[in-house]
Design a protein around this motif. Structure first.
Motif, PDB file in Angstrom:
ATOM      1  N   GLY A 182      87.232  14.906 111.223  1.00 40.82           N
ATOM      2  CA  GLY A 182      86.597  14.027 110.237  1.00 40.82           C
ATOM      3  C   GLY A 182      87.231  12.648 110.212  1.00 40.82           C
ATOM      4  O   GLY A 182      86.542  11.630 110.135  1.00 40.82           O
ATOM      5  N   LYS A 183      88.571  12.591 110.301  1.00 43.13           N
ATOM      6  CA  LYS A 183      89.269  11.305 110.354  1.00 43.13           C
ATOM      7  C   LYS A 183      88.850  10.515 111.583  1.00 43.13           C
ATOM      8  O   LYS A 183      88.601   9.315 111.513  1.00 43.13           O
ATOM      9  N   SER A 184      88.790  11.199 112.708  1.00 45.83           N
ATOM     10  CA  SER A 184      88.398  10.525 113.945  1.00 45.83           C
ATOM     11  C   SER A 184      86.986   9.975 113.855  1.00 45.83           C
ATOM     12  O   SER A 184      86.709   8.872 114.319  1.00 45.83           O
ATOM     13  N   ALA A 185      86.087  10.745 113.253  1.00 40.05           N
ATOM     14  CA  ALA A 185      84.711  10.276 113.101  1.00 40.05           C
ATOM     15  C   ALA A 185      84.641   9.062 112.188  1.00 40.05           C
ATOM     16  O   ALA A 185      83.900   8.112 112.463  1.00 40.05           O
ATOM     17  N   ARG A 186      85.424   9.049 111.102  1.00 41.48           N
ATOM     18  CA  ARG A 186      85.443   7.886 110.206  1.00 41.48           C
ATOM     19  C   ARG A 186      86.006   6.657 110.910  1.00 41.48           C
ATOM     20  O   ARG A 186      85.500   5.549 110.739  1.00 41.48           O
ATOM     21  N   ILE A 187      87.057   6.842 111.690  1.00 38.32           N
ATOM     22  CA  ILE A 187      87.649   5.721 112.415  1.00 38.32           C
ATOM     23  C   ILE A 187      86.654   5.167 113.416  1.00 38.32           C
ATOM     24  O   ILE A 187      86.471   3.950 113.522  1.00 38.32           O
ATOM     25  N   LYS A 238      83.431   5.347 113.344  1.00 36.56           N
ATOM     26  CA  LYS A 238      82.342   4.689 112.625  1.00 36.56           C
ATOM     27  C   LYS A 238      82.771   3.307 112.128  1.00 36.56           C
ATOM     28  O   LYS A 238      82.027   2.329 112.269  1.00 36.56           O
ATOM     29  N   SER A 239      83.968   3.203 111.570  1.00 38.59           N
ATOM     30  CA  SER A 239      84.415   1.910 111.042  1.00 38.59           C
ATOM     31  C   SER A 239      84.667   0.910 112.169  1.00 38.59           C
ATOM     32  O   SER A 239      84.356  -0.270 112.032  1.00 38.59           O
TER      33      SER A 239
END
Length: 92
Positions: A34-39, A41-42
């Protein structure tokens, strides 16, 4: 062949995943995913914004030489931006 996955097949896949990785590591793996996906995306949004707000004039070489990009730690998207380093005013 793989077009139809029913409930028994999905349950079997989940059981195999739990047996391979263990129940303790699964929440940590999901959290890091989830952290990787947020990074991702940002960073994609930042790249898109940078392209639309690109400066009309290229930076002068002196200013570009003074800037250095500092790599961020994994999960830290705020510090991976170009910064100007202070000059050393101490005498040796």
């Amino acid at each position: 062949m793989f077009g139809r996955l029913g409930a028994p097949e999905i349950i079997l896949i989940l059981v195999v995943i739990v047996l391979l990785f263990g129940a303790k590591k699964l929440p940590d793996m999901a959290r890091s995913l989830g952290k990787s996906a947020r990074i991702l995306k940002s960073e994609a949004k930042a790249m898109k914004d940078d392209k639309s707000a690109a400066p009309a004039d290229p930076p002068n070489p002196e200013q570009a030489a003074n800037q250095r990009t500092i790599q961020a730690a994994p999960g830290d998207v705020t510090s991976s931006r170009p910064v100007t380093e202070p000059t050393d005013t101490t005498k040796r």
